[in-house]
Design a protein around this motif. Structure first.
Motif, PDB file in Angstrom:
ATOM      1  N   ASP A 234       0.827  -1.210   0.000  1.00 56.24           N
ATOM      2  CA  ASP A 234       0.000   0.000   0.000  1.00 56.24           C
ATOM      3  C   ASP A 234       0.860   1.258   0.000  1.00 56.24           C
ATOM      4  O   ASP A 234       0.549   2.247  -0.680  1.00 56.24           O
ATOM      5  CB  ASP A 234      -0.922   0.000   1.219  1.00 56.24           C
ATOM      6  N   ALA A 239      -1.923  -1.606  -6.357  1.00 54.30           N
ATOM      7  CA  ALA A 239      -3.345  -1.955  -6.226  1.00 54.30           C
ATOM      8  C   ALA A 239      -3.436  -3.447  -5.928  1.00 54.30           C
ATOM      9  O   ALA A 239      -3.222  -4.286  -6.810  1.00 54.30           O
ATOM     10  CB  ALA A 239      -4.101  -1.610  -7.498  1.00 54.30           C
ATOM     11  N   GLU A 242      -5.761  -5.624  -8.040  1.00 55.01           N
ATOM     12  CA  GLU A 242      -5.245  -5.917  -9.383  1.00 55.01           C
ATOM     13  C   GLU A 242      -4.203  -7.031  -9.325  1.00 55.01           C
ATOM     14  O   GLU A 242      -4.193  -7.938 -10.169  1.00 55.01           O
ATOM     15  CB  GLU A 242      -4.637  -4.651  -9.995  1.00 55.01           C
ATOM     16  N   ASP A 391      -6.116  -9.762  -0.845  1.00 51.10           N
ATOM     17  CA  ASP A 391      -7.360  -9.031  -1.093  1.00 51.10           C
ATOM     18  C   ASP A 391      -8.544  -9.949  -0.814  1.00 51.10           C
ATOM     19  O   ASP A 391      -8.890 -10.778  -1.650  1.00 51.10           O
ATOM     20  CB  ASP A 391      -7.408  -8.525  -2.535  1.00 51.10           C
TER      21      ASP A 391
END
Length: 532
Positions: A234, A239, A242, A391
């Protein structure tokens, strides 16, 4: 002299193993946690075997596989001097003549090898993977002791009733041998790098062939960021969603399009370096044959079409079993499995749970799947966990949905080739058919014809038939004794007992005893299905 020394070493190791087993009270039974603790106490060899075992949910139950995943990979590092000795023995020259610097503190120390950062004379930063000295011989001796322990402790029944443990140990030993030959890992790394050379966002370290041997692997140093270091990612402006999507897409591509996939995709084997997802450590790779990939696509088609018969056929074609399978019950189980997931969209399916349920059914019916399929199942669960950290919103099944049409399509080019080959073979067989028929008739006329008949599922009916025939024979003998004794009693044969011929009395007693024995067998032992 060396033979007696080896025997002494093996005996010493055997006593050490026995003491560890006693420490964990092996005589009181086995459970997953106890097995993991035993393997950790037994040392690096058994830790590696346990890690391999954790990938085989079709062989071992889910409880054991989930616990064995927790085995610690790190072990006590080797002294730096030992690393230098191994390098010198492999290169036959001082390591200082090849490397400008070698970091004394290892980057990692595992059961088979230890990794150090280094710099070559030309300035290239590399990583040196050095095999522990004597590990091959140590593992070989331990594997032999495991085979003996399997027989003594009957571990086959303790862990699973599906396969012969000797066969499983042989498979583990083959895998370990490949992992201990670093040339095999180097070839896998080069193959993977060539496969994705044109993909901008996928990378792999370059192997330095000049300094790679069977015991030393030298490859490009990959810095970057560990893929689960979300704080740094981060901070650097990456991202994560992605990255996660690209990682999943690439992994699905490895499985479906290439059939050559990384079998240990945990976070430690993935880096983000200069905008690329870099795969490292190619010691454990899985491979799917074109046949296995076609069968996997067939399995997906059966799920979409709710065709449980086709799904059962696919699993039975892929797998093997050393005992009879109740096809009716197996089909019912697969119906239940499909009904649970058939109405879900691919993005809503919990992949680890689905895979574990499928393997639990295979385990229940003693179906052992090919090594590549079982490695794939465990790796899918591993990469799902890696993606969840990166994620949580991304699901590998969402990416798989983009491959749905490819999965459902039939490879007509391969299909036509297969049909053409079968047509040619059928034509050749039809030409040779009269010749085979002639040989068959000649063998029949000479009395040389033998037929081997194996009726699937016939063991139980034949056992019942054999039991029934035995009873009929006993009944005939009883009737014969009664009839013969009655005839003898009408005669004046001597000696007599209470005016009755003694031979006739003995006949009646024997018939009575046999009748009583038959009654007991039918009344009590029949409930236990014991033949007599």
């Amino acid at each position: 002299m060396s033979s007696s020394k080896n025997q002494g070493s093996s005996w010493k190791r055997f006593k050490q193993i026995v003491s560890i087993l006693r420490k964990h009270h092996i005589q009181k039974g086995m459970d997953p946690v106890k097995l993991r603790l035993i393997l950790e106490d037994l040392g690096p060899t058994y830790v590696k075997i346990g890690q391999i075992m954790s990938t085989r949910q079709d062989v071992f139950s889910q409880r054991y596989c989930e616990e064995l995943v927790k085995l610690r990979s790190s072990v006590t590092p080797l002294p730096y001097e030992t690393i230098l000795e191994v390098l010198e023995s492999q290169y036959r020259q001082a390591p200082s003549e090849i490397f400008e610097t070698i970091d004394e503190v290892p980057l990692g120390s595992a059961s088979i090898a230890q990794v150090h950062a280094a710099t070559l004379k030309d300035g290239r930063k590399v990583v040196i993977k050095v095999q522990r000295p004597g590990i091959y011989k140590e593992m070989e001796e331990d594997v032999e002791l495991i085979r003996k322990a399997v027989k003594i402790l009957n571990l086959s029944e303790t862990l699973t009733s599906i396969v012969d443990m000797d066969t499983v140990v042989d498979e583990f030993w083959t895998t370990a041998q490949q992992e201990m030959d670093f040339r095999h890992e180097a070839a896998s790394a080069k193959r993977f790098k060539e496969m994705y050379a044109d993909v901008q966002y996928i990378g792999a370290p370059t192997i330095v062939d000049a300094y790679t041997t069977s015991h030393v692997l030298v490859m490009e140093y990959i810095g970057g960021i560990e893929i689960d270091d979300i704080v740094t990612l981060d901070k650097e402006g990456y991202a994560r969603s992605e990255i996660c999507e690209k990682l999943a897409y690439n992994y699905v591509n490895q499985i479906i399009d290439v059939g050559f996939f990384h079998a240990d995709p945990h976070a430690g084997n993935l880096r983000i370096d200069e905008g690329k997802i870099v795969w490292i450590d190619f010691g454990m790779m899985g491979e799917l044959t074109p046949r296995d990939r076609d069968l996997m696509k067939q399995g997906v088609r059966s799920l979409v079409n709710r065709d449980s018969a086709l799904l059962v056929e696919t699993i039975l074609t892929l797998g093997t079993s050393n005992k009879e399978i109740d096809h009716a019950k197996f089909t019912v189980e697969m119906d239940r499995f499909m009904n649970k997931y058939i109405n879900m969209s691919l993005s809503d399916i919990n992949l680890p749970q689905m895979v574990q349920e499928m393997f639990a059914i295979c385990h229940q019916y003693a179906i052992m799947l090919p090594k590549g399929i079982s490695m794939l199942a465990r790796s899918l669960i591993t990469i799902e966990g890696t993606m969840r950290v990166l994620d949580p919103k991304t699901n590998i099944m969402q990416v798989l949905s983009s491959y749905e049409m490819e999965l459902l399509n039939i490879n007509w080019n391969r299909k036509l080739k297969s049909m053409l080959v079968k047509a040619v073979e059928a034509g050749e067989d039809s030409i040779e058919l009269p010749i085979h028929a002639k040989h068959l008739m000649e063998a029949l006329q000479k009395g040389q014809l033998k037929v081997n008949l194996n009726l699937l599922g016939s063991e139980v009916p034949l056992a019942n038939l054999d039991r029934m025939i035995n009873r009929i024979v006993v009944c005939i003998l009883i009737a014969s004794l009664l009839l013969g004794s009655s005839v003898i009693c009408t005669t004046n044969m001597h000696p007599k007992l209470l005016g009755i011929p003694l031979l006739g009395v003995f006949g009646f007693l024997i018939a009575f005893g046999m009748s009583l024995w038959l009654f007991v067998k039918m009344l009590f032992l029949h409930q236990k299905n014991k033949p007599f």
